[in-house]
Write a protein that holds these residues in place. Sequence first.
Motif, PDB file in Angstrom:
ATOM      1  N   ILE A 206       0.890  -1.278   0.042  1.00 25.64           N
ATOM      2  CA  ILE A 206       0.030   0.112  -0.151  1.00 25.64           C
ATOM      3  C   ILE A 206       0.866   1.056   0.056  1.00 25.64           C
ATOM      4  O   ILE A 206       0.522   2.186  -0.610  1.00 25.64           O
ATOM      5  CB  ILE A 206      -0.783  -0.003   1.369  1.00 25.64           C
ATOM      6  N   VAL A 207       2.047   1.265   0.800  1.00 27.87           N
ATOM      7  CA  VAL A 207       2.834   2.524   0.811  1.00 27.87           C
ATOM      8  C   VAL A 207       3.429   2.546  -0.712  1.00 27.87           C
ATOM      9  O   VAL A 207       3.566   3.665  -0.944  1.00 27.87           O
ATOM     10  CB  VAL A 207       3.839   2.341   1.833  1.00 27.87           C
ATOM     11  N   ALA A 208       3.927   1.446  -1.147  1.00 29.50           N
ATOM     12  CA  ALA A 208       4.705   1.440  -2.593  1.00 29.50           C
ATOM     13  C   ALA A 208       3.483   2.262  -3.482  1.00 29.50           C
ATOM     14  O   ALA A 208       3.775   2.970  -4.519  1.00 29.50           O
ATOM     15  CB  ALA A 208       4.966   0.133  -3.087  1.00 29.50           C
ATOM     16  N   VAL A 209       2.284   1.956  -3.337  1.00 26.41           N
ATOM     17  CA  VAL A 209       1.213   2.329  -4.362  1.00 26.41           C
ATOM     18  C   VAL A 209       1.007   3.930  -4.053  1.00 26.41           C
ATOM     19  O   VAL A 209       0.922   4.687  -4.926  1.00 26.41           O
ATOM     20  CB  VAL A 209      -0.078   1.468  -4.157  1.00 26.41           C
ATOM     21  N   MET A 215       4.081  10.547  -6.392  1.00 28.12           N
ATOM     22  CA  MET A 215       4.943  11.296  -7.466  1.00 28.12           C
ATOM     23  C   MET A 215       4.409  11.416  -8.879  1.00 28.12           C
ATOM     24  O   MET A 215       4.938  12.048  -9.512  1.00 28.12           O
ATOM     25  CB  MET A 215       6.240  10.232  -7.712  1.00 28.12           C
ATOM     26  N   THR A 216       3.322  10.481  -9.266  1.00 28.64           N
ATOM     27  CA  THR A 216       2.890  10.643 -10.411  1.00 28.64           C
ATOM     28  C   THR A 216       2.073  12.123 -10.675  1.00 28.64           C
ATOM     29  O   THR A 216       2.405  12.859 -11.460  1.00 28.64           O
ATOM     30  CB  THR A 216       1.860   9.473 -10.798  1.00 28.64           C
ATOM     31  N   ALA A 217       1.489  12.451  -9.554  1.00 27.97           N
ATOM     32  CA  ALA A 217       0.784  13.596  -9.541  1.00 27.97           C
ATOM     33  C   ALA A 217       1.508  14.946  -9.267  1.00 27.97           C
ATOM     34  O   ALA A 217       1.504  15.963  -9.865  1.00 27.97           O
ATOM     35  CB  ALA A 217      -0.110  13.684  -8.490  1.00 27.97           C
ATOM     36  N   TRP A 218       2.681  14.751  -8.521  1.00 29.25           N
ATOM     37  CA  TRP A 218       3.467  15.717  -8.056  1.00 29.25           C
ATOM     38  C   TRP A 218       4.344  16.297  -9.177  1.00 29.25           C
ATOM     39  O   TRP A 218       4.482  17.489  -9.228  1.00 29.25           O
ATOM     40  CB  TRP A 218       4.426  15.293  -7.074  1.00 29.25           C
ATOM     41  N   SER A 219       4.747  15.439 -10.183  1.00 27.79           N
ATOM     42  CA  SER A 219       5.537  15.974 -11.153  1.00 27.79           C
ATOM     43  C   SER A 219       5.149  16.160 -12.685  1.00 27.79           C
ATOM     44  O   SER A 219       5.852  16.319 -13.638  1.00 27.79           O
ATOM     45  CB  SER A 219       6.791  15.053 -11.133  1.00 27.79           C
ATOM     46  N   GLU A 220       3.495  15.729 -12.785  1.00 27.52           N
ATOM     47  CA  GLU A 220       2.953  15.726 -14.065  1.00 27.52           C
ATOM     48  C   GLU A 220       3.021  17.363 -14.583  1.00 27.52           C
ATOM     49  O   GLU A 220       2.469  18.118 -13.721  1.00 27.52           O
ATOM     50  CB  GLU A 220       1.450  15.143 -13.632  1.00 27.52           C
ATOM     51  N   VAL A 221       3.196  17.375 -15.668  1.00 25.84           N
ATOM     52  CA  VAL A 221       3.194  18.723 -16.418  1.00 25.84           C
ATOM     53  C   VAL A 221       2.167  19.019 -17.560  1.00 25.84           C
ATOM     54  O   VAL A 221       1.331  19.961 -17.405  1.00 25.84           O
ATOM     55  CB  VAL A 221       4.869  19.054 -16.894  1.00 25.84           C
ATOM     56  N   LEU A 222       1.936  17.803 -18.401  1.00 26.54           N
ATOM     57  CA  LEU A 222       0.918  18.311 -19.666  1.00 26.54           C
ATOM     58  C   LEU A 222      -0.335  18.336 -19.169  1.00 26.54           C
ATOM     59  O   LEU A 222      -0.764  19.520 -19.465  1.00 26.54           O
ATOM     60  CB  LEU A 222       0.862  16.805 -20.262  1.00 26.54           C
ATOM     61  N   PHE A 223      -1.096  17.675 -18.080  1.00 27.97           N
ATOM     62  CA  PHE A 223      -2.538  17.876 -17.926  1.00 27.97           C
ATOM     63  C   PHE A 223      -2.363  19.192 -17.076  1.00 27.97           C
ATOM     64  O   PHE A 223      -3.408  19.855 -16.941  1.00 27.97           O
ATOM     65  CB  PHE A 223      -3.005  16.804 -17.364  1.00 27.97           C
ATOM     66  N   ALA A 224      -1.399  19.502 -16.332  1.00 25.73           N
ATOM     67  CA  ALA A 224      -1.614  20.554 -15.257  1.00 25.73           C
ATOM     68  C   ALA A 224      -1.347  21.801 -15.968  1.00 25.73           C
ATOM     69  O   ALA A 224      -2.018  22.963 -15.676  1.00 25.73           O
ATOM     70  CB  ALA A 224      -0.302  20.370 -14.234  1.00 25.73           C
ATOM     71  N   SER A 225      -0.769  21.934 -17.091  1.00 24.09           N
ATOM     72  CA  SER A 225      -0.527  23.104 -17.743  1.00 24.09           C
ATOM     73  C   SER A 225      -1.704  23.498 -18.844  1.00 24.09           C
ATOM     74  O   SER A 225      -1.973  24.641 -19.248  1.00 24.09           O
ATOM     75  CB  SER A 225       0.565  23.009 -18.976  1.00 24.09           C
ATOM     76  N   VAL A 226      -3.023  22.392 -18.869  1.00 23.38           N
ATOM     77  CA  VAL A 226      -3.849  22.783 -19.773  1.00 23.38           C
ATOM     78  C   VAL A 226      -5.288  22.662 -18.826  1.00 23.38           C
ATOM     79  O   VAL A 226      -5.821  23.796 -18.934  1.00 23.38           O
ATOM     80  CB  VAL A 226      -4.165  21.645 -20.684  1.00 23.38           C
ATOM     81  N   VAL A 262      12.168  18.794  -2.061  1.00 23.23           N
ATOM     82  CA  VAL A 262      12.433  18.379  -0.673  1.00 23.23           C
ATOM     83  C   VAL A 262      11.171  17.071  -0.386  1.00 23.23           C
ATOM     84  O   VAL A 262      11.673  16.201   0.241  1.00 23.23           O
ATOM     85  CB  VAL A 262      12.532  19.328   0.298  1.00 23.23           C
ATOM     86  N   PRO A 263      10.096  17.580  -0.219  1.00 27.61           N
ATOM     87  CA  PRO A 263       8.894  16.751   0.048  1.00 27.61           C
ATOM     88  C   PRO A 263       9.026  15.222  -0.420  1.00 27.61           C
ATOM     89  O   PRO A 263       8.982  14.194   0.260  1.00 27.61           O
ATOM     90  CB  PRO A 263       7.544  17.265  -0.374  1.00 27.61           C
ATOM     91  N   VAL A 264       9.251  15.167  -1.775  1.00 31.61           N
ATOM     92  CA  VAL A 264       9.381  14.025  -2.371  1.00 31.61           C
ATOM     93  C   VAL A 264      10.499  13.011  -1.851  1.00 31.61           C
ATOM     94  O   VAL A 264      10.506  11.887  -1.588  1.00 31.61           O
ATOM     95  CB  VAL A 264       9.414  13.982  -4.024  1.00 31.61           C
ATOM     96  N   PHE A 268      10.262   9.793   0.154  1.00 25.06           N
ATOM     97  CA  PHE A 268      10.993   8.458  -0.201  1.00 25.06           C
ATOM     98  C   PHE A 268      12.003   7.796   0.601  1.00 25.06           C
ATOM     99  O   PHE A 268      12.037   6.679   0.988  1.00 25.06           O
ATOM    100  CB  PHE A 268      11.957   8.616  -1.721  1.00 25.06           C
ATOM    101  N   LEU A 269      12.749   8.683   1.186  1.00 22.54           N
ATOM    102  CA  LEU A 269      13.857   8.175   2.141  1.00 22.54           C
ATOM    103  C   LEU A 269      13.273   7.588   3.408  1.00 22.54           C
ATOM    104  O   LEU A 269      13.927   6.543   3.951  1.00 22.54           O
ATOM    105  CB  LEU A 269      14.927   9.330   2.650  1.00 22.54           C
ATOM    106  N   LEU A 270      11.954   8.096   3.942  1.00 19.65           N
ATOM    107  CA  LEU A 270      11.346   7.622   4.951  1.00 19.65           C
ATOM    108  C   LEU A 270      10.739   6.215   4.886  1.00 19.65           C
ATOM    109  O   LEU A 270      10.639   5.477   5.631  1.00 19.65           O
ATOM    110  CB  LEU A 270      10.640   8.671   5.753  1.00 19.65           C
ATOM    111  N   LEU A 271      10.313   6.277   3.581  1.00 19.78           N
ATOM    112  CA  LEU A 271       9.542   4.971   3.231  1.00 19.78           C
ATOM    113  C   LEU A 271       9.931   4.086   2.359  1.00 19.78           C
ATOM    114  O   LEU A 271       9.417   3.033   1.643  1.00 19.78           O
ATOM    115  CB  LEU A 271       8.280   5.338   2.676  1.00 19.78           C
TER     116      LEU A 271
END
Length: 285
Positions: A206-209, A215-226, A262-264, A268-271
Amino acid sequence: MAERSPTAPPPSFVWTRRIVLTLLTVFALLPVYVMLSSSLKPLRDVSGAFRWIPEHVTLRPYADIWRTIPLGRYFENSIVVASAATGLSVVVAIFAAYAVSRYRFRGRRVFTVTVLSTQMFPGILFLLPLFLLYVGIGNATGIALYGSRGGLILTYLTFSLPFSIWMLVGYFDSIPRGLDEAALVDGCGPLGALFRVIVPASLPGIVAVAIYAFMTAWSEVLFASVMTNDTTRTLAVGLRAYATETDVYWNQVMAASLVVSVPVVAGFLLLQRYLVAGLTAGAVK
């Protein structure tokens, strides 16, 4: 002189591994050093010839990043959108994966293949249909999905959910069904068995999911720009505002890039141990 163990690798292999790992480490850390050194330079030094050791060191870019653009608002939008998309993705994936793993129903295999096959299509293929769908829903019902956090959360949910379901199905399949039966004998219903037995045993998966969805939502650019406007813009898109018509604040771009990572990195280091266990569990049954 101590004898070498028969199972020990030869010295040539050991030194080759050390050299390769050293080169890979330098290759990975070199861009980080360039970002860090550039973020500590005045703009005139960054715009000129690159120096490995900064001639003038200043922390002013780390203070200016919050005033040049509304970075705080972008940071808040990214936190809200990524956290909400992650939470929804984990909850829906748990229920869907539990049903696929523990129950045999008509269309089960078709559902699994369909969910996984959605990962074959590029995201840009869904950009125009989603845009028209959100605008149409807004015009028909007054529910503002386009240009809102809710619309972006729903978009990221659809991207992370298929892989999340597929990974949790493999993890749930690795958990003995005897645990479910024991919970049912003790008086738990199907939901009780899920939340009291299966979910605690599946915590690494569950943590891996959750990390993958975040990370998918944090770094996404294409849809966030539109799909966003000036109010709901996220960090991945907002960092472009440091480039103006007359200049590019490269030192602030580097400083902001380090701050928003920093948050990502911290998560990642903690989990990390949960992530490794979650990705490897279920591969061998």
